[in-house]
Design an enzyme around this catalytic site. Structure first.
Site, PDB file in Angstrom:
ATOM      1  N   THR A 154      15.650  46.115  12.778  1.00 18.05           N
ATOM      2  CA  THR A 154      15.899  47.171  13.757  1.00 18.05           C
ATOM      3  C   THR A 154      17.378  47.297  14.081  1.00 18.05           C
ATOM      4  O   THR A 154      18.134  46.315  13.987  1.00 18.05           O
ATOM      5  CB  THR A 154      15.122  46.871  15.063  1.00 18.05           C
ATOM      6  OG1 THR A 154      15.537  47.778  16.089  1.00 18.05           O
ATOM      7  CG2 THR A 154      15.408  45.453  15.553  1.00 18.05           C
ATOM      8  N   ASP A 155      17.792  48.483  14.508  1.00 16.01           N
ATOM      9  CA  ASP A 155      19.173  48.688  14.935  1.00 16.01           C
ATOM     10  C   ASP A 155      19.499  47.900  16.202  1.00 16.01           C
ATOM     11  O   ASP A 155      20.673  47.657  16.525  1.00 16.01           O
ATOM     12  CB  ASP A 155      19.465  50.174  15.154  1.00 16.01           C
ATOM     13  CG  ASP A 155      18.528  50.854  16.142  1.00 16.01           C
ATOM     14  OD1 ASP A 155      17.652  50.180  16.721  1.00 16.01           O
ATOM     15  OD2 ASP A 155      18.655  52.083  16.334  1.00 16.01           O
ATOM     16  N   GLU A 156      18.476  47.460  16.912  1.00 13.62           N
ATOM     17  CA  GLU A 156      18.694  46.766  18.179  1.00 13.62           C
ATOM     18  C   GLU A 156      19.339  45.388  18.023  1.00 13.62           C
ATOM     19  O   GLU A 156      19.819  44.813  19.007  1.00 13.62           O
ATOM     20  CB  GLU A 156      17.380  46.654  18.957  1.00 13.62           C
ATOM     21  CG  GLU A 156      16.813  48.007  19.356  1.00 13.62           C
ATOM     22  CD  GLU A 156      15.637  47.913  20.302  1.00 13.62           C
ATOM     23  OE1 GLU A 156      15.685  47.067  21.226  1.00 13.62           O
ATOM     24  OE2 GLU A 156      14.667  48.672  20.122  1.00 13.62           O
ATOM     25  N   TYR A 182      13.108  40.833  22.330  1.00 13.58           N
ATOM     26  CA  TYR A 182      12.635  41.448  21.081  1.00 13.58           C
ATOM     27  C   TYR A 182      13.759  41.511  20.057  1.00 13.58           C
ATOM     28  O   TYR A 182      13.601  41.078  18.909  1.00 13.58           O
ATOM     29  CB  TYR A 182      12.096  42.856  21.346  1.00 13.58           C
ATOM     30  CG  TYR A 182      12.044  43.712  20.101  1.00 13.58           C
ATOM     31  CD1 TYR A 182      11.180  43.387  19.049  1.00 13.58           C
ATOM     32  CD2 TYR A 182      12.881  44.823  19.948  1.00 13.58           C
ATOM     33  CE1 TYR A 182      11.152  44.162  17.887  1.00 13.58           C
ATOM     34  CE2 TYR A 182      12.845  45.589  18.800  1.00 13.58           C
ATOM     35  CZ  TYR A 182      11.989  45.251  17.770  1.00 13.58           C
ATOM     36  OH  TYR A 182      11.965  45.997  16.616  1.00 13.58           O
ATOM     37  N   LYS A 186      14.244  39.537  16.338  1.00 14.47           N
ATOM     38  CA  LYS A 186      14.450  40.211  15.052  1.00 14.47           C
ATOM     39  C   LYS A 186      15.765  39.773  14.412  1.00 14.47           C
ATOM     40  O   LYS A 186      15.852  39.625  13.185  1.00 14.47           O
ATOM     41  CB  LYS A 186      14.429  41.728  15.243  1.00 14.47           C
ATOM     42  CG  LYS A 186      13.083  42.286  15.692  1.00 14.47           C
ATOM     43  CD  LYS A 186      11.980  42.030  14.672  1.00 14.47           C
ATOM     44  CE  LYS A 186      12.128  42.877  13.429  1.00 14.47           C
ATOM     45  NZ  LYS A 186      10.995  42.715  12.489  1.00 14.47           N
TER      46      LYS A 186
END
Length: 347
Positions: A154-156, A182, A186
């Site tokens: 994810t970009d997060e 979260y 990741k």
């Protein structure tokens, strides 16, 4: 438990440089394990892949948590080259049994706990599934000599940038500065994948995508949540000022990107995937309400989320230049169709 043949599903990735073998009385080019394949992005990928590569075989492994929806795989359940297995990627012995039986050529790991709000309340389950589960999968891939492993990220993991940031977005070499449990889970999984690539020589690739939208997303996510609340005459909550920005990627564009990475991506490499449709959450919500012909008075501003990222600008030149990937779906048309699909299921 491995379900009976009446519930067969199959996920696949193209098998490279391998002699065609006979499996289930069917010639199979590649046998692929898709984890989390009953979730939003995983199920879309399975349906897309089997349409594109009918000679592949897909085995879908999913724990069937609250976010899973078996209806998303209704079109492939009857196919001979699809198998569904209910199971947990954290179950080492069970996974080894599956790997020994099916002898996968490639694995795509869509399995993850993904709701940021839940990770703030219950972070431990995110560490368990997203980090430990990925580690168990990697171990199995090494032990059973799987040719390729792809991690859906994810970009997060990059953290955020100010709203007025106007320079180049995050690249694949940008430091990881996750804000939520979260995102941290990741990021940890990504690093674990890269470590297995270096230590064990496992052919690993990673994709980091922006916010996905499309069919079969759980109603905890923003788009189906807006539609559900608005259609039932309820208030649509907006965190803080609503000025936090997100890029919106149509899920089928994401599927194409994953396929290109699996087939042509370089071992040990990361690829950013975004559509270039960045807008504030408030703008996005107003746009969806307009499509629904609902009044903006439905919007209700609420207390901001803890650690709420401002924006994730991403540079996607690498996947465009190296793999010739660009989004093919026009944002407004794909959004209109997606909203119409959700409304039809709610009426």
């Amino acid at each position: 438990m491995i379900l009976a043949d009446t519930a067969l599903f199959q996920c696949g990735v193209l098998l490279y440089n391998r002699t065609v073998v006979n499996i289930k009385n069917k010639e199979v080019l590649m046998r692929l394990l898709i984890t989390g394949g009953v979730g939003f992005i995983g199920s879309n990928y399975i349906n897309w892949h089997l349409q594109q590569y009918p000679g592949d075989e897909i085995v879908c492994l999913d724990k069937l948590t609250y976010a899973a929806n078996m209806a998303a795989l209704a079109d492939v359940v009857k196919l001979n080259n699809f198998t569904f297995i209910q199971g947990d990627i954290c179950d080492e012995k069970f996974l080894e049994m599956c790997f020994a039986q099916y002898k996968f050529d490639a694995v795509i790991n869509f399995a993850a706990e993904s709701h940021v709000d839940t990770s703030i309340i219950s972070p431990a389950i995110f560490t368990k599934t997203n980090v430990e589960g990925t580690g168990v999968l990697l171990d199995a891939c090494v032990k059973f000599a799987v040719e390729k492993f792809h991690q859906i990220s994810t970009d997060e993991v990059y953290g955020d940038k100010p709203l007025d940031y106007d320079w180049r977005g995050f690249t694949e070499e940008s430091p990881l500065q996750p804000s939520s449990p979260y995102a941290a889970s990741k990021a940890a999984a990504d690093l674990l994948c890269l470590a297995y690539a270096r230590t064990y020589g496992l052919y690993v690739t990673i994709s980091r995508s922006s916010n996905n939208y499309g069919k079969w997303q759980h109603t905890e996510k923003l788009l189906p949540k807006i539609i559900s609340l608005a259609e039932h005459g309820q208030k649509v909550p907006v965190y803080g000022s609503g000025l936090n920005k997100r890029d919106w990627l149509y899920v089928l564009d994401h599927c194409v990107a994953v396929d290109k990475i699996i087939r042509h991506g370089k071992a040990g490499h990361i690829y950013n995937v975004a559509a270039g449709t960045e807008m504030s959450n408030l703008t996005f919500i107003k746009l969806v309400l307009k499509i629904l012909a609902k009044d903006e008075n439905a919007i209700e501003f609420t207390e901001d989320r803890a650690g709420h990222d401002l924006r994730y600008p991403m540079d996607c030149e690498k996947i465009k230049n190296e793999l010739d990937w660009t989004p093919q779906y026009a944002f407004k048309e794909a959004l209109d169709e997606t909203v119409a699909w959700y409304r039809s299921r709610m009426l």
